[in-house]
Design a protein around this motif. Structure first.
Motif, mmCIF file in Angstrom:
data_model
loop_
_atom_site.group_PDB
_atom_site.id
_atom_site.type_symbol
_atom_site.label_atom_id
_atom_site.label_comp_id
_atom_site.label_asym_id
_atom_site.label_seq_id
_atom_site.Cartn_x
_atom_site.Cartn_y
_atom_site.Cartn_z
ATOM 1 N N THR A 118 -0.545 -38.275 -0.476
ATOM 2 C CA THR A 118 -1.217 -37.698 0.622
ATOM 3 C C THR A 118 -1.840 -36.271 0.060
ATOM 4 O O THR A 118 -0.942 -35.402 -0.532
ATOM 5 N N THR A 119 -2.747 -35.748 0.499
ATOM 6 C CA THR A 119 -3.428 -34.671 -0.137
ATOM 7 C C THR A 119 -3.243 -33.455 0.818
ATOM 8 O O THR A 119 -3.032 -32.266 0.131
ATOM 9 N N PRO A 120 -3.104 -33.261 2.084
ATOM 10 C CA PRO A 120 -3.113 -32.046 3.013
ATOM 11 C C PRO A 120 -2.085 -31.378 2.358
ATOM 12 O O PRO A 120 -2.164 -29.934 2.436
ATOM 13 N N LEU A 121 -0.751 -31.812 2.425
ATOM 14 C CA LEU A 121 0.465 -31.031 2.221
ATOM 15 C C LEU A 121 0.046 -30.115 0.766
ATOM 16 O O LEU A 121 0.403 -28.889 0.948
ATOM 17 N N TYR A 122 -0.372 -30.849 -0.181
ATOM 18 C CA TYR A 122 -0.297 -30.170 -1.357
ATOM 19 C C TYR A 122 -1.426 -29.243 -1.320
ATOM 20 O O TYR A 122 -1.264 -28.079 -2.294
ATOM 21 N N ARG A 123 -2.575 -29.646 -0.825
ATOM 22 C CA ARG A 123 -3.730 -28.610 -0.729
ATOM 23 C C ARG A 123 -3.216 -27.265 0.004
ATOM 24 O O ARG A 123 -3.416 -26.260 -0.483
ATOM 25 N N SER A 124 -2.462 -27.383 1.112
ATOM 26 C CA SER A 124 -1.977 -26.098 1.876
ATOM 27 C C SER A 124 -0.975 -25.324 0.988
ATOM 28 O O SER A 124 -0.739 -24.183 1.122
ATOM 29 N N LEU A 125 -0.641 -26.058 0.010
ATOM 30 C CA LEU A 125 0.451 -25.195 -1.082
ATOM 31 C C LEU A 125 -0.628 -24.619 -2.206
ATOM 32 O O LEU A 125 0.156 -24.156 -3.328
ATOM 33 N N GLY A 126 -1.781 -25.023 -2.488
ATOM 34 C CA GLY A 126 -2.508 -24.626 -3.543
ATOM 35 C C GLY A 126 -2.808 -25.416 -4.787
ATOM 36 O O GLY A 126 -3.321 -25.163 -5.733
ATOM 37 N N TRP A 127 -2.275 -26.912 -4.630
ATOM 38 C CA TRP A 127 -2.709 -27.779 -5.552
ATOM 39 C C TRP A 127 -4.021 -28.350 -5.278
ATOM 40 O O TRP A 127 -4.494 -28.349 -4.179
ATOM 41 N N GLU A 128 -4.922 -28.683 -6.081
ATOM 42 C CA GLU A 128 -6.241 -29.246 -5.940
ATOM 43 C C GLU A 128 -6.708 -30.473 -6.945
ATOM 44 O O GLU A 128 -6.089 -30.472 -8.001
#
Length: 384
Positions: A118-128
């Motif tokens: 899932t993308t949102p968690l990782y994006r919220s911590l700076g992964w893209e």
């Protein structure tokens, strides 16, 4: 809630959690996974989040390197991230991944990579999103037409060849200036080469590994890397020799893999992309370790905002020349700065064009030199 490092004795406690997150594992699969991930048990690389004395979340950090324009960059490969169903939606995953970020920094990894469920968690911590694993469906009959160069004689490889395999694969990625592939190292190769269900072939300047798939109705090629046309033809001809048994070969390939130019017929192609995400952990170290396109010279002022890793935040001056880069504090030239957050920086590092990042709201400002400096088409050949 407590986050603790796991040792070998504690692994059985997270087996059920691992099965809930990724599906049930046989005893043999579980044992093999422990062998392949054994290095993560040293130094706090296998983590679990506990509530009431039982694990409700887990993650591991592989000690890897990733190639960028022919230079290896130390990378924390995050895998086996799982949260128990009853613990989801309560911030457990975020707390665990925040700890993963901090440990990647403590381990000295300038970069981190993961495959997101899932993308949102990782994006919220700076992964893209920065690159992909490309899985192509190739007609076996087309590969059968690839003529082997008889001057190359690949041989079967096993655990005793681990050092040579590691160095051969490393040399091909380095000399080709690849961006994205993973460097596993000799220890992991020794374990992987012991898998009798995978067929490994080694040449002086190339390596092939493949296995049966889809109930023995297809062949699955994990990688074909070669430093010369002769070796490339010899390795693909080995795969193509199975065309009398299977109609399709599925292969992990580069976006511009030379196999597409070896086959005589090339019309419709089926390529499935699995996206992976990048995180810059230590911005100056990541730039200094990365290779850059030869012949490109560039300078730019950056303003980075990274709340999770504040050491990356602030004003920076980027300079690139002769295939190397530096990121230094300040903006001595006084130029207008390009503003990026952690996500924008990760995507920029992976070669995503600045026009795309501006349109997505991940970058502000204009510095055409950045596109030339970070130009890349990153790809992977491995899951982890």
């Amino acid at each position: 809630m407590e986050i603790r490092s796991l040792d070998a004795a504690g692994l059985d406690a997270v087996r059920d959690l691992r099965s809930q997150g990724f599906g049930p594992l046989s005893d043999g699969q579980w044992a093999q996974g422990i062998r392949l991930a054994g290095h993560t048990l040293r130094g706090g690389r296998q983590l679990a989040c506990y509530e009431g004395g039982r694990p409700v979340a887990m993650a591991r950090i592989h000690d890897l390197a990733q190639w960028w324009h022919g230079r290896p960059v130390s990378m924390g490969g995050v895998g086996a991230v799982a949260v128990a169903p009853e613990a989801r939606g309560r911030g457990v995953g975020r707390r665990l991944m925040t700890e993963v970020l901090e440990r990647c920094a403590a381990f000295g990894h300038p970069l981190s990579v993961l495959y997101p469920a899932t993308t949102p968690l990782y994006r919220s911590l700076g992964w893209e999103h920065a690159g992909s694993l490309h899985r192509a469906a190739l007609p076996a009959e087309a590969l059968r037409e690839v003529r082997a160069d008889t001057s190359v004689s690949p041989r079967r490889a096993g655990p005793d060849d681990a050092a040579e395999v590691a160095e051969t694969v490393r040399r091909v990625h380095r000399d080709a200036g690849h961006c994205g592939p993973i460097d596993w190292g000799e220890t992991a190769w020794r374990i992987y080469l012991a898998d009798r269900d995978v067929y490994h072939y080694l040449a002086e300047d190339g390596f092939l590994d493949y296995h049966w798939g889809d109930g023995n109705t297809s062949l699955e090629v994990e990688r074909v890397v070669a430093g010369s046309e002769a070796t490339l033809r010899a390795l693909w001809a080995l795969v193509g020799s199975g065309s009398s048994i299977v109609p399709t070969v599925y292969a992990n390939v580069a976006p511009h893999d030379p196999v597409f130019w070896l086959t005589r017929e090339r019309t419709f192609e089926e390529v499935r992309r699995t996206r992976w995400m990048l995180r810059v952990i230590d911005a100056p170290a990541a730039v200094e370790a990365r290779g850059f396109p030869p012949g490109v010279s560039a300078e730019a002022a950056l303003e980075i905002d990274d709340p999770q890793l504040p050491a990356n935040s602030g004003s920076w001056w980027l300079s690139v020349r002769d295939g190397a880069g530096r990121l230094e504090r300040g903006n001595a030239a006084g130029r207008p700065a390009v503003r990026v957050g952690a996500r924008g920086l990760a995507a920029l590092y992976g070669g995503v064009p600045t026009s795309t990042l501006r349109s997505a709201g991940l970058l502000e400002g204009d510095a055409p030199a950045l596109d030339a400096a970070f130009a890349a088409t990153p790809f992977a050949l491995d899951h982890f």
